[in-house]
Write a protein that holds these residues in place. Structure first.
Motif, short mmCIF file in Angstrom:
data_model
loop_
_atom_site.label_atom_id
_atom_site.label_comp_id
_atom_site.label_asym_id
_atom_site.label_seq_id
_atom_site.Cartn_x
_atom_site.Cartn_y
_atom_site.Cartn_z
N ALA A 51 0.82 -1.21 0.00
CA ALA A 51 0.00 0.00 0.00
C ALA A 51 0.85 1.25 0.00
O ALA A 51 2.03 1.24 0.38
CB ALA A 51 -0.90 0.00 1.23
N THR A 52 0.24 2.35 -0.45
CA THR A 52 0.88 3.66 -0.37
C THR A 52 -0.19 4.70 -0.15
O THR A 52 -1.26 4.62 -0.74
CB THR A 52 1.67 3.98 -1.65
OG1 THR A 52 2.16 5.32 -1.57
CG2 THR A 52 0.83 3.85 -2.91
N GLY A 53 0.10 5.67 0.70
CA GLY A 53 -0.91 6.71 0.93
C GLY A 53 -0.82 7.24 2.34
O GLY A 53 0.25 7.19 2.97
N ASP A 152 -6.44 8.80 1.79
CA ASP A 152 -6.32 8.50 0.36
C ASP A 152 -5.01 7.78 0.08
O ASP A 152 -4.12 7.71 0.93
CB ASP A 152 -6.45 9.76 -0.50
CG ASP A 152 -5.39 10.80 -0.18
OD1 ASP A 152 -4.43 10.47 0.53
OD2 ASP A 152 -5.53 11.95 -0.63
N GLY A 153 -4.93 7.22 -1.12
CA GLY A 153 -3.75 6.45 -1.51
C GLY A 153 -4.14 5.32 -2.42
O GLY A 153 -5.15 5.40 -3.11
N GLY A 154 -3.33 4.27 -2.41
CA GLY A 154 -3.63 3.17 -3.32
C GLY A 154 -2.96 1.88 -2.89
O GLY A 154 -2.14 1.86 -1.96
N PHE A 168 -6.76 2.74 -6.49
CA PHE A 168 -6.35 3.96 -5.78
C PHE A 168 -7.46 4.99 -5.87
O PHE A 168 -8.24 5.00 -6.82
CB PHE A 168 -5.03 4.51 -6.32
CG PHE A 168 -4.97 4.72 -7.81
CD1 PHE A 168 -4.68 3.66 -8.66
CD2 PHE A 168 -5.17 5.97 -8.35
CE1 PHE A 168 -4.61 3.86 -10.04
CE2 PHE A 168 -5.10 6.17 -9.73
CZ PHE A 168 -4.82 5.11 -10.57
#
Lengths: 199, 181
Positions: A51-53, A152-154, A168
């Motif tokens: 994950a990223t955000g 938020d993120g993806g 995302f």
């Protein structure tokens, strides 16, 4: 934040994430990236996720584990249904959680009781297509949950059937995917997954 | 006795996906040159992971191979090019997990390890723990033969300016659009 998820030809999954965190972080703040279950998770029975955000939200939702859990349960159901459809309801009970070795020893299935890799041909294809739909749906639903809380993120994920999936809720995510089926693409903004494919 | 409807088993497959961050991006600010730079960096990482898988390597090795070039590339917020803390340092986090046995390793707040993803993996394989943090993680890294990387390696001007802008605007860390760095 950067990350990668992979399925190898042995059917094994892996996930990794690495980050510098957020600009101006204080007080020893730690986000989701190093937290197993939030930013990273891999389980051969389900999928691999990175994950990223906005880490605080990914931590609260337990994003990576949540996606894997949803998919694992759905995959189990797919296999169960497939068996039932083929009139093998009785053998489902027998093969449910264990199988008997000729020696009499009880063996547990390596990847859990329900594994679609035991299917062949058309049955495999049908089950794999369902898994792809379910994986995308699970990732989208969990990201929607993150958005509902204000984050938020993806995420990126791969399934045991070889699908490479993104989800995302930001305008862009630096991303790429490649598969043995010939997919090879990188993209940045939403809706352009194939626009930046390079040989 | 399990369900099968014909004789052909599925071919062994491999698959990989990568990301280099997500956030609110301004399309107008993405010049063709900048875009090409990012796409080349993503493709490099993807190719590194893909090569491992295509030759029959493990998913774990592919994940590490894909992340290493991104940790080295100042375009991304990881390793070299990591964002700055409020105190003006670069603190790195990483984690890795193996789907075969759900073994996992992670590090948080390390400052002197060039490739945190490799340290996370060594935490997984060489320690009885899942996550190590800060100075303890660095001590463990040294014991495992990781070289001490000076802070200059991680620091970039662009990230330093981002911190300065944030401080000039008297914003807290949570007020800024920190994603993407």
């Amino acid at each position: 934040t950067v990350g990668a998820v992979a399925l190898d030809m042995e059917g094994n999954l892996a996930a990794g994430t690495s980050t510098g965190g957020m600009t101006g972080k204080r007080w020893g703040r730690v986000g989701d990236a190093p937290v197993i279950g939030a930013g990273t998770y891999a389980d051969n029975r389900a999928c691999a996720v990175s994950a990223t955000g906005w880490g605080e939200y990914f931590l609260r939702v337990g994003v990576a584990h949540e996606i894997c859990t949803r998919l694992r349960m759905e995959r189990d159901a797919i296999v169960r249904n497939q068996r039932l459809m083929q009139g093998l309801a009785l053998s489902v009970a027998a093969a449910d959680l264990k199988e008997q070795h000729p020696s009499g020893e009880v063996l547990h299935h390596e990847y859990g009781p329900y594994d679609i890799r035991q299917f062949k041909g058309k049955a495999w294809q049908t089950a794999a297509q369902k898994v792809e739909r379910i994986a995308q749906k699970a990732a989208d639903a969990v990201m929607a949950d993150v958005a509902e809380l204000g984050g938020d993120g993806g995420v990126i994920l791969v399934t045991p059937e070889g699908h490479a999936i993104f989800s995302f809720n930001t305008s862009g995510m630096y991303r790429g995917r490649a598969t043995s089926e010939g997919v090879n693409e990188v993209a940045i903004f939403g809706g352009e997954d194939k626009a930046s494919a390079t040989p | 006795a399990l369900a099968q409807d014909d004789a052909s088993p599925p071919e062994p497959k491999w698959s990989i996906a990568i990301h280099g961050g997500a956030g609110t991006l301004n399309r107008d600010a993405m010049t063709p040159e900048r875009r090409a730079e990012y796409e080349a960096a993503l493709q490099e990482a993807l190719d590194a992971g893909r090569a491992v898988l295509a030759r029959g390597g493990s998913a774990m090795d592919a994940v590490k191979a894909a992340i290493l070039p991104m940790e080295d590339n100042p375009l991304f917020n990881a390793g070299r090019g990591a964002v700055f803390t409020w105190e003006g340092t670069n603190e790195l986090d990483a984690s890795i997990m193996d789907g075969r046995d759900r073994s996992a390793g992670a590090v948080a707040g390390v400052k002197t390890v060039k490739h945190p993803i490799l340290l996370a993996d060594v935490v997984r394989t060489e320690s009885p723990h899942v996550m190590l943090m800060g100075e303890g993680a660095e001590e463990f890294a040294a014991e495992q033969g990781f070289a001490v990387t000076p802070p200059e390696w991680f620091a970039t001007e662009a990230r330093k300016r981002a911190l300065e802008r944030m401080k000039a605007n008297k914003l807290s860390a949570l007020d800024v659009d920190h994603k993407f760095g």
